[in-house]
Write a protein that holds these residues in place. Structure first.
Motif, PDB file in Angstrom:
ATOM      1  N   UNK A 165      17.644  -5.987  17.036  1.00 13.83           N
ATOM      2  CA  UNK A 165      18.379  -7.230  16.822  1.00 13.83           C
ATOM      3  C   UNK A 165      19.364  -7.056  15.677  1.00 13.83           C
ATOM      4  N   UNK A 166      20.407  -7.901  15.703  1.00 16.03           N
ATOM      5  CA  UNK A 166      21.367  -7.912  14.605  1.00 16.03           C
ATOM      6  C   UNK A 166      20.762  -8.672  13.430  1.00 16.03           C
ATOM      7  N   UNK A 167      21.186  -8.341  12.207  1.00 16.27           N
ATOM      8  CA  UNK A 167      20.703  -9.117  11.063  1.00 16.27           C
ATOM      9  C   UNK A 167      21.203 -10.565  11.175  1.00 16.27           C
ATOM     10  N   UNK A 168      20.457 -11.472  10.558  1.00 16.29           N
ATOM     11  CA  UNK A 168      20.809 -12.892  10.660  1.00 16.29           C
ATOM     12  C   UNK A 168      22.097 -13.239   9.929  1.00 16.29           C
ATOM     13  N   UNK A 169      22.454 -12.461   8.902  1.00 14.07           N
ATOM     14  CA  UNK A 169      23.625 -12.811   8.088  1.00 14.07           C
ATOM     15  C   UNK A 169      24.960 -12.526   8.789  1.00 14.07           C
ATOM     16  N   UNK A 229      23.460   1.114  10.120  1.00 17.03           N
ATOM     17  CA  UNK A 229      24.320   1.140  11.302  1.00 17.03           C
ATOM     18  C   UNK A 229      25.792   1.100  10.885  1.00 17.03           C
ATOM     19  N   UNK A 230      26.066   0.357   9.799  1.00 18.05           N
ATOM     20  CA  UNK A 230      27.452   0.239   9.336  1.00 18.05           C
ATOM     21  C   UNK A 230      27.981   1.621   8.947  1.00 18.05           C
ATOM     22  N   UNK A 231      27.182   2.378   8.197  1.00 15.68           N
ATOM     23  CA  UNK A 231      27.645   3.699   7.765  1.00 15.68           C
ATOM     24  C   UNK A 231      27.879   4.601   8.978  1.00 15.68           C
ATOM     25  N   UNK A 232      27.012   4.490   9.946  1.00 18.04           N
ATOM     26  CA  UNK A 232      27.149   5.338  11.132  1.00 18.04           C
ATOM     27  C   UNK A 232      28.437   5.013  11.903  1.00 18.04           C
ATOM     28  N   UNK A 275      24.181  -5.101  19.442  1.00 19.76           N
ATOM     29  CA  UNK A 275      22.720  -5.204  19.309  1.00 19.76           C
ATOM     30  C   UNK A 275      22.153  -5.817  20.571  1.00 19.76           C
ATOM     31  N   UNK A 276      21.434  -5.011  21.311  1.00 19.46           N
ATOM     32  CA  UNK A 276      20.964  -5.453  22.621  1.00 19.46           C
ATOM     33  C   UNK A 276      19.995  -6.611  22.562  1.00 19.46           C
ATOM     34  N   UNK A 277      19.037  -6.493  21.632  1.00 19.03           N
ATOM     35  CA  UNK A 277      17.968  -7.480  21.657  1.00 19.03           C
ATOM     36  C   UNK A 277      18.522  -8.873  21.404  1.00 19.03           C
ATOM     37  N   UNK A 278      19.469  -8.993  20.494  1.00 22.84           N
ATOM     38  CA  UNK A 278      20.007 -10.326  20.214  1.00 22.84           C
ATOM     39  C   UNK A 278      21.342 -10.558  20.930  1.00 22.84           C
TER      40      UNK A 278
END
Ligand code: SF4
Lengths: 95, 548
Positions: B102-106, B113-116, B138-141
């Motif tokens: 999931x993606x972070x809530x913020x 993931x950002x660095x990648x 993000x697949x889950x969310x």
């Protein structure tokens, strides 16, 4: 990595795909009935199973059903009538 | 590694580094890898994406082009390499990376993931494509998160690369995270042992969470049937004799295969077993370990190097706690099982001998202490056996090795042989060389490291199996026969005894240092990991298993 027990049944429309599905099912489980298997699988193992099956079946012609029977430590009860059937067994093998 | 790290750093490794520097080190430098449910989910999701598609059009290609999958790029300038899940192109070129979770809530991306994705943007830009941002899906969310490729992004990427390279140049892995919620989901948790490390290095006073499974799902296979052959049929191990199938076992259920005497194994079976991480061991009919095979040896070369130096240095510091623990465990076994009590003076002697180990300055001194303790221990061992005839035979001979003179000696030798092959397997799993030991001389073809590591477990596993097997009537005088080379198990006796041994391995103990319950089988592996950590200098002392 606790495993869960799945009851998996299939209808495959084509004999060649059927043979491939049977091979996959045999590596993941124990045959219960003609096209029904019991498979004790961890989360990762069940994903590998899905991947293997999806590589073979045709989604518009075949059907595979899996039912989660709960953790292998406490799976749903299975009652057998008639011919004896082997259930998946965990443990050491001494041959 | 000392300045000899590879030129190109995989973008995925920058993700690992940002998630946990230790994970990065273990994966990239030590080449450790272990799957778990999360990595399997990632692989599953990447099944379709990972299939290469048409090649990436040239940067000066006119007009839009369709999305391209699984794009591999490298750039010596950045010192990066990577595979980009998908590259979109319209007015600008956009790297897209798929994530299972999931993606972070913020609303932002996870830092790792950002660095990648920044690294992927850098790779595309260096290849000549106009890049302003990257996308994470993000697949889950079902959420898409944009990451800007701007000055800040460039700066952060540069810092991450420098820090990662710096960590990789270190001689040992960075310490584990402390009580982190990341660890339970980390696939290397069983190799890293974060809470255990932090406890042993006193970085944390908390009891470790039990993040390793109590007991693995896989079990050993023993093939004792002479003339049998082990092959594979699809995903199953098939044991046959004269064309008749004796047993068929899912490869998923196999932890090791033990072949006794005249048993064949096919090349195909070997390959499949290796692929499943299960070693194959060859043993004589009497249980003597002749050899093994495990496919590729562990790639953790630093560990092997460290083991070799410890071996050359003599490793007395490691052997001391092992022998001390063995003597204490012998004492506990006598106290627990002796019907009329062992004379207090003997128990005191054993306690003192165990303390003396700490001061032993030389190898022969330590061996001497061990020998004295063994004499006291085996003087009383016979009286722990309820069957008077069997006990009497043992007392007449005392502990003798070759040839075994009586049932108890034969069972003890067999139990040690079983334990040896399990400790060898544990060593192989961790990447230790079973032959390069500390205390036992690494000669005469003996797996001396496995013998060292076995010491503390002899009373706990081998000797207690022997006592129980006799005292519960699983084996008796009829389970043995006399041969020209001494007392030996009958075929049935041997099977019964292996069953007793395996039952013991399945039992759980409360780990005396870590406090959680795990099986004896698992404990062997945990102790091998701790030994490995001591060898590479992450932990100061080896902490042996002592039961109360
Ligand atoms: S278990 Fe925790 S500390 Fe160890 S590598 Fe994984 S995330 Fe890092």
């Amino acid at each position: 990595m606790s495993r869960r027990r799945y009851l998996i049944a299939y209808d495959i429309a084509d004999p060649k795909r059927l043979r491939q599905v049977i091979k996959i099912m045999e590596s993941y489980g124990t045959r219960l009935q003609y096209s029904v298997f019991l498979c004790d699988l961890s989360g990762a193992e069940s994903l590998h199973w899905r991947g293997d099956i999806l590589d073979v079946i045709e989604l518009s012609k075949d059907s595979v059903v899996s039912i989660d029977l709960g953790p292998t430590l406490k799976p749903a009860e299975i009652n057998l009538l008639g011919l004896p059937r082997q259930l998946p067994a965990q443990g050491v093998h001494i041959i | 590694m000392n300045g000899d790290e590879p030129e190109l750093l995989p973008a995925r490794m920058l993700n690992e580094f940002t998630f946990c520097p230790r994970l990065f080190y273990l994966e990239w430098v030590s080449a450790e890898w272990a799957p778990n449910d999360d990595t399997a989910a990632g692989d599953f999701d990447h099944r379709a994406i990972a299939k290469p598609s048409v090649p990436l059009p040239d940067p000066d290609h006119d007009g839009p082009w369709p999305a391209v999958r699984a794009v591999a790029l490298s750039d010596p300038g950045w010192g990066l390499t990577g595979i980009i899940d998908r590259v979109d192109h319209d007015d600008e070129t956009v790297p897209v990376d798929y994530k299972t979770g999931s993606a972070p809530r913020n609303g932002h991306a996870w830092p790792a993931d950002r660095i990648q994705i920044l690294a992927q943007a850098a790779l595309l830009e260096s290849a000549g494509y106009p890049v302003n941002h990257g996308e994470l899906y993000y697949r889950k969310s079902h959420r898409r998160v944009d990451v800007a490729w701007d000055d800040e992004g460039r700066r952060d990427l540069r810092t991450a690369i420098a820090n990662a390279r710096n960590t990789a140049a270190g001689l040992r892995p960075p310490p584990p995270l402390e009580d982190s919620p990341k660890c339970p989901r980390c696939s290397l948790v069983g190799i890293c042992l974060p809470d255990e490390h932090n406890l042993l290095t006193a970085r944390s006073a908390r009891s470790p969470r039990r993040l390793v499974p109590r007991d693995p799902d896989q079990r050993p296979v023993y093939v004792l049937e002479q003339g049998a052959s082990v092959g594979v049929d699809g995903g199953r191990l098939s044991i046959t004799r004269q064309g008749e199938e004796l047993e068929s076992i899912r490869l998923l259920d196999v932890s090791q295969v033990n072949l006794y005497g005249n048993v064949q194994v096919t090349t195909q079976a070997l390959r499949q077993l290796w692929a499943h991480g299960a070693p194959v061991l060859w043993l004589s009919r009497t249980g003597w370990l002749d050899g093994w095979s495990q496919g590729q040896p562990s790639k953790n070369v630093d560990l092997r190097r460290a083991q070799l130096s410890a071996h050359i240095a003599g490793g007395l510091g490691l052997a001391r706690p092992m022998i001390a623990a063995k003597i204490r465990n012998q004492r506990t076994l006598l106290m627990r099982n002796h019907p009329s009590g062992v004379p207090a003076s003997e128990l005191t002697s054993l306690r003192e001998l165990s303390h003396q180990c700490e001061n032993a300055q030389r190898r022969d001194e330590l061996m001497g202490i061990e020998g004295t303790a063994a004499r006291i221990y085996f003087d009383h061992f016979g009286s722990l056996i309820r069957d008077e005839e069997i006990a009497g035979l043992f007392d007449r001979h005392g502990r003798t090795r070759r040839p075994p003179t009586d049932p108890v000696n034969a069972a003890l030798s067999y139990a040690y042989a079983l334990l040896t092959k399990d400790v060898v397997t544990a060593c192989l799993g961790v990447g230790l060389d079973p032959y390069l030991g500390m205390l036992h001389a690494a000669r005469f073809g003996r797996p001396s490291l496995a013998l060292d590591l076995q010491e503390e477990f002899r009373p706990l596993i081998a000797e207690s199996t022997v006592l129980r097997a006799f005292n519960n009537g699983e084996i008796g005088i009829g389970s043995f026969r006399q041969t020209s080379s001494g007392t030996a198990f009958t075929d049935t006796g041997r099977r019964k005894f292996i069953e007793s041994y395996e039952r013991r391995m399945e039992e759980e103990l409360r780990h005396p240092v870590f406090g959680y319950r795990i099986s004896y089988r698992r404990t062997l592996e945990v102790q091998a990991r701790i030994l490995a950590a001591v060898l590479i200098g992450e932990l100061e002392d080896y902490t042996a298993v002592v039961t109360r």
